[in-house]
Every structure is written in C-alpha cells, then in structure tokens.
Design a protein around this motif. Sequence first.
Motif, PDB file in Angstrom:
ATOM      1  N   GLU A   1       0.834  -1.204   0.000  1.00 10.97           N
ATOM      2  CA  GLU A   1       0.000   0.000   0.000  1.00 10.97           C
ATOM      3  C   GLU A   1       0.869   1.255   0.000  1.00 10.97           C
ATOM      4  O   GLU A   1       0.584   2.223  -0.734  1.00 10.97           O
ATOM      5  CB  GLU A   1      -0.937  -0.021   1.207  1.00 10.97           C
ATOM      6  CG  GLU A   1      -2.002  -1.111   1.119  1.00 10.97           C
ATOM      7  CD  GLU A   1      -2.758  -1.319   2.422  1.00 10.97           C
ATOM      8  OE1 GLU A   1      -3.829  -1.937   2.382  1.00 10.97           O
ATOM      9  OE2 GLU A   1      -2.261  -0.878   3.487  1.00 10.97           O
ATOM     10  N   ASP A   2       1.932   1.252   0.808  1.00 15.06           N
ATOM     11  CA  ASP A   2       2.838   2.397   0.858  1.00 15.06           C
ATOM     12  C   ASP A   2       3.539   2.588  -0.487  1.00 15.06           C
ATOM     13  O   ASP A   2       3.708   3.726  -0.967  1.00 15.06           O
ATOM     14  CB  ASP A   2       3.890   2.208   1.956  1.00 15.06           C
ATOM     15  CG  ASP A   2       3.304   2.278   3.357  1.00 15.06           C
ATOM     16  OD1 ASP A   2       2.172   2.775   3.500  1.00 15.06           O
ATOM     17  OD2 ASP A   2       3.978   1.822   4.299  1.00 15.06           O
ATOM     18  N   LEU A   3       3.972   1.482  -1.087  1.00 12.66           N
ATOM     19  CA  LEU A   3       4.688   1.554  -2.359  1.00 12.66           C
ATOM     20  C   LEU A   3       3.781   2.094  -3.467  1.00 12.66           C
ATOM     21  O   LEU A   3       4.203   2.951  -4.262  1.00 12.66           O
ATOM     22  CB  LEU A   3       5.221   0.172  -2.739  1.00 12.66           C
ATOM     23  CG  LEU A   3       5.890   0.066  -4.119  1.00 12.66           C
ATOM     24  CD1 LEU A   3       7.096   0.991  -4.212  1.00 12.66           C
ATOM     25  CD2 LEU A   3       6.297  -1.380  -4.405  1.00 12.66           C
ATOM     26  N   VAL A   4       2.549   1.606  -3.541  1.00 11.09           N
ATOM     27  CA  VAL A   4       1.617   2.085  -4.566  1.00 11.09           C
ATOM     28  C   VAL A   4       1.383   3.583  -4.405  1.00 11.09           C
ATOM     29  O   VAL A   4       1.363   4.336  -5.395  1.00 11.09           O
ATOM     30  CB  VAL A   4       0.288   1.307  -4.504  1.00 11.09           C
ATOM     31  CG1 VAL A   4      -0.768   1.962  -5.388  1.00 11.09           C
ATOM     32  CG2 VAL A   4       0.503  -0.147  -4.942  1.00 11.09           C
ATOM     33  N   GLU A   5       1.240   4.028  -3.172  1.00 10.44           N
ATOM     34  CA  GLU A   5       1.063   5.465  -2.920  1.00 10.44           C
ATOM     35  C   GLU A   5       2.303   6.245  -3.370  1.00 10.44           C
ATOM     36  O   GLU A   5       2.195   7.329  -3.970  1.00 10.44           O
ATOM     37  CB  GLU A   5       0.806   5.703  -1.434  1.00 10.44           C
ATOM     38  CG  GLU A   5       0.528   7.155  -1.081  1.00 10.44           C
ATOM     39  CD  GLU A   5       0.180   7.352   0.380  1.00 10.44           C
ATOM     40  OE1 GLU A   5       0.184   8.520   0.824  1.00 10.44           O
ATOM     41  OE2 GLU A   5      -0.092   6.352   1.084  1.00 10.44           O
ATOM     42  N   LEU A   6       3.472   5.686  -3.108  1.00  6.30           N
ATOM     43  CA  LEU A   6       4.721   6.323  -3.515  1.00  6.30           C
ATOM     44  C   LEU A   6       4.819   6.418  -5.036  1.00  6.30           C
ATOM     45  O   LEU A   6       5.223   7.454  -5.591  1.00  6.30           O
ATOM     46  CB  LEU A   6       5.897   5.520  -2.952  1.00  6.30           C
ATOM     47  CG  LEU A   6       7.314   6.068  -3.130  1.00  6.30           C
ATOM     48  CD1 LEU A   6       7.487   7.367  -2.361  1.00  6.30           C
ATOM     49  CD2 LEU A   6       8.327   5.026  -2.646  1.00  6.30           C
ATOM     50  N   LEU A   7       4.437   5.355  -5.725  1.00  2.38           N
ATOM     51  CA  LEU A   7       4.499   5.341  -7.185  1.00  2.38           C
ATOM     52  C   LEU A   7       3.503   6.313  -7.807  1.00  2.38           C
ATOM     53  O   LEU A   7       3.743   6.864  -8.884  1.00  2.38           O
ATOM     54  CB  LEU A   7       4.235   3.926  -7.708  1.00  2.38           C
ATOM     55  CG  LEU A   7       5.291   2.870  -7.387  1.00  2.38           C
ATOM     56  CD1 LEU A   7       4.803   1.484  -7.798  1.00  2.38           C
ATOM     57  CD2 LEU A   7       6.610   3.192  -8.084  1.00  2.38           C
ATOM     58  N   GLN A   8       2.388   6.516  -7.127  1.00  5.34           N
ATOM     59  CA  GLN A   8       1.346   7.380  -7.683  1.00  5.34           C
ATOM     60  C   GLN A   8       1.761   8.842  -7.773  1.00  5.34           C
ATOM     61  O   GLN A   8       1.220   9.580  -8.587  1.00  5.34           O
ATOM     62  CB  GLN A   8       0.065   7.259  -6.847  1.00  5.34           C
ATOM     63  CG  GLN A   8      -0.695   5.973  -7.079  1.00  5.34           C
ATOM     64  CD  GLN A   8      -1.899   5.823  -6.160  1.00  5.34           C
ATOM     65  OE1 GLN A   8      -2.005   6.492  -5.129  1.00  5.34           O
ATOM     66  NE2 GLN A   8      -2.820   4.950  -6.520  1.00  5.34           N
ATOM     67  N   ASP A   9       2.726   9.260  -6.936  1.00  2.79           N
ATOM     68  CA  ASP A   9       3.094  10.679  -6.980  1.00  2.79           C
ATOM     69  C   ASP A   9       3.980  11.018  -8.169  1.00  2.79           C
ATOM     70  O   ASP A   9       4.264  12.193  -8.422  1.00  2.79           O
ATOM     71  CB  ASP A   9       3.726  11.135  -5.665  1.00  2.79           C
ATOM     72  CG  ASP A   9       5.129  10.599  -5.437  1.00  2.79           C
ATOM     73  OD1 ASP A   9       5.745  10.066  -6.370  1.00  2.79           O
ATOM     74  OD2 ASP A   9       5.629  10.723  -4.299  1.00  2.79           O
ATOM     75  N   GLY A  10       4.423   9.979  -8.912  1.00  6.55           N
ATOM     76  CA  GLY A  10       5.112  10.209 -10.180  1.00  6.55           C
ATOM     77  C   GLY A  10       6.578  10.578 -10.079  1.00  6.55           C
ATOM     78  O   GLY A  10       7.230  10.808 -11.102  1.00  6.55           O
ATOM     79  N   ARG A  11       7.151  10.638  -8.889  1.00  9.08           N
ATOM     80  CA  ARG A  11       8.558  11.032  -8.761  1.00  9.08           C
ATOM     81  C   ARG A  11       9.515   9.895  -9.117  1.00  9.08           C
ATOM     82  O   ARG A  11      10.646  10.142  -9.532  1.00  9.08           O
ATOM     83  CB  ARG A  11       8.857  11.511  -7.336  1.00  9.08           C
ATOM     84  CG  ARG A  11       8.199  12.827  -6.969  1.00  9.08           C
ATOM     85  CD  ARG A  11       8.671  13.326  -5.609  1.00  9.08           C
ATOM     86  NE  ARG A  11       8.377  12.368  -4.541  1.00  9.08           N
ATOM     87  CZ  ARG A  11       9.292  11.723  -3.842  1.00  9.08           C
ATOM     88  NH1 ARG A  11      10.572  11.905  -4.122  1.00  9.08           N
ATOM     89  NH2 ARG A  11       8.956  10.886  -2.883  1.00  9.08           N
ATOM     90  N   ILE A  12       9.054   8.660  -8.943  1.00  4.59           N
ATOM     91  CA  ILE A  12       9.930   7.510  -9.185  1.00  4.59           C
ATOM     92  C   ILE A  12       9.719   6.988 -10.598  1.00  4.59           C
ATOM     93  O   ILE A  12       8.605   6.635 -10.993  1.00  4.59           O
ATOM     94  CB  ILE A  12       9.667   6.403  -8.154  1.00  4.59           C
ATOM     95  CG1 ILE A  12      10.055   6.912  -6.759  1.00  4.59           C
ATOM     96  CG2 ILE A  12      10.446   5.143  -8.494  1.00  4.59           C
ATOM     97  CD1 ILE A  12       9.764   5.945  -5.660  1.00  4.59           C
TER      98      ILE A  12
END
Length: 351
Positions: free
Chosen positions: A307-318
């Motif tokens: 869940e944390d990773l998906v949220e991180l990926l959603q912000d588009g920085r990675i």
Amino acid sequence: MDSYQITRFAQPLEKRSYPTPALKGREVLVKVQACGVCHSDLHLWSGYYDLGGGKRISLTDRGATLPFTMGHEVAGEVVAVGPQGDASAIGRFGVVYPWIGCGQCDACRSGHELRCETPRTIGTRKDGGYSNYVVVPDARYVVGYGPLDPRVAAIAACSGLTAYSAICKLPPLTKDDHVLVIGAGGVGLAAVSLLSHLTPARIVVADISEAKRQGAIAAGASAAVSNEDEARCTEAVKAICGGSPRAVMDFVGTQSTGQMALGLLGRGGHMIVVGLFGGEIAVSISMLAMRNITIQGSNVGTLEELEDLVELLQDGRIEPVPIASRPMSEVNDVLAELLEGRAAGRIVLAP
C-alpha cells in the motif's frame, strides 16, 4: 476462463480452458489486465529451488499439484464477489497482493502473514494470473492503483515490493555511505530506482551485463562495475567506495555473489540477500560478532508495504523500470528469454 498452465515441470505451458470459478465466502474475481513474469517463476516452472550443496526443495514434495497456473504480479478489475464479499469492491481497479497466509494461524491473526507456514500465495500455491481471471480470497488484497499504468501496478506486487521491503531493512544511511546492489535485473533495477529517492546514500551496481549496468546508471546509480570476475569486482567496488560499502544488497543470490557480498562488508556492515539462484556460502561465526556484521534475508513484503509503495508510485517522482508488453500467448517465449538472461527490465503479459 483461459489459463496457461504447467502440466509438466520444465516443459512449455499449455493453454487450457475452464468455466469461470464460482466464488465462496469473501472471495473476489479479478479480470486480469496485466501480469508480470517474475524470475522466481522459473523456479516454479522447473519444479524445485536449489538450496546449495546438492540439496533442493521439490515443489511436488511441498504439495504442489499439476496442472498449475503461475503469475503472482497481477493488476486487474474486480468483476464479482462471493456471497459474503464486499460488493462495493466491484469495479475496483487494483494490484493484487499475492503473499497471503492461511488466515488461521497465530502469525496471520497477529497480522504477520509472511510468517505463515501454510500460505495461500497466489501464483505459487494458488492459481495465478497467467490467465484472464484470478480468484482472490478477500477484496482487501486488491489495492487500488489509481492513475498508475496497470503494468507498473502489476510489477509492484513482487519486484517493486521485494525491492521496497529490502530497502526498508537497511540501516540508517547518510550521503557519505555507499550501497552496493548486485544484480540489475528487474528487481535490482527497481531497487536502484527506489534507493535513489529513498536514501541519500550513493549507489554502486555490479552486473555482468553492460546493458544492465547502463540501465542502472540511468535509474540513479552513481557507478556500475562488472562482476564477471569476483576479485576485480571487489577491488573496483572498494576503490569507488574508498573502502567497504555500508551495505550490500544481493539480488542474484548465488554462491559467488553471496561470498563476494560477505567479503566486501566492513565493520558494522549489513548484507541483505534477496536473490534465489541458489548455492551456499561459508560464514565465520566468530567474525559475525567481532565485526558486528548483519546478514539478513528479505522475501517479498507486507500488505502495508505494498500500500505504501503504490502510494509512492502514484506521486510520479519515481521512474518505473523499463517494461515490455507481450501477449499472454507468448508466455513460453518470455520464459525462455528470462531463462537465457536476454530480458532487460520487466516483461508484462496481457490476456
């Protein structure tokens, strides 16, 4: 329902058709949009894991029965729920968390499903996503991926999650520290991309492939060296780091990479083993204590980490790792490419 299944270990998968499954309890039916092909699928396909020293884990001895549908990196849409299921989940587009425990043991009841000794892992214990539908025990295991490309969401379930969880196990790092990543395949490359955003440390990569080394530099590594010759690689890494790296992450997991990783550790060094190629290494028990060395295994990750990773990926920085799309009908060609080391980045199948 059309599924590509193992009918004989180490032989081409066969396409077979079945009725759409009837759902029980809180189960949900996910229509597959994308399914990643993971290197660990090669172990399942072969029928065993190499433990080193001539020892193997046979999947048949562990209760595996054929035919079986692999595929544990699944993104899709919830299209039906069981009689006790959450009807509001219908229409959810999400990535399936596959690392599911039995739900009954102490580990599962305390929220530690990865410690479960009798898991129901999708794609390794239960039929997975090399199909156009997959059954998931509960809607909570389908994590909404929002605006993400479903291919990126799919590989988050294993390669992304495995890399992220391994990084979460690293000791605190500073800008003066170095982290060595051994292996720049799909999972290793994901780790490089995540490390460059999650830590201030400088990233060094070792891989035998020039193309993969260049891919690692593009993903955020500050240096990349060949590990075709262990002694030269060790010398090059120490020259780049000005000594020993603070941590070594082995995404290959062979006897040679494991021994090299251990040999590179300085005092207080941290070695994280992720790769599953197999083999064994010699470890001095006394030196572990005298040099304060940590050797830690890391296998996939928790639902909360996904869940944390998906949220991180959603912000588009990675920046996601390179992804190639292939039709599900080419799954045997893809497995052969992976087996021969010809696949760069990740390959995702679509029904």
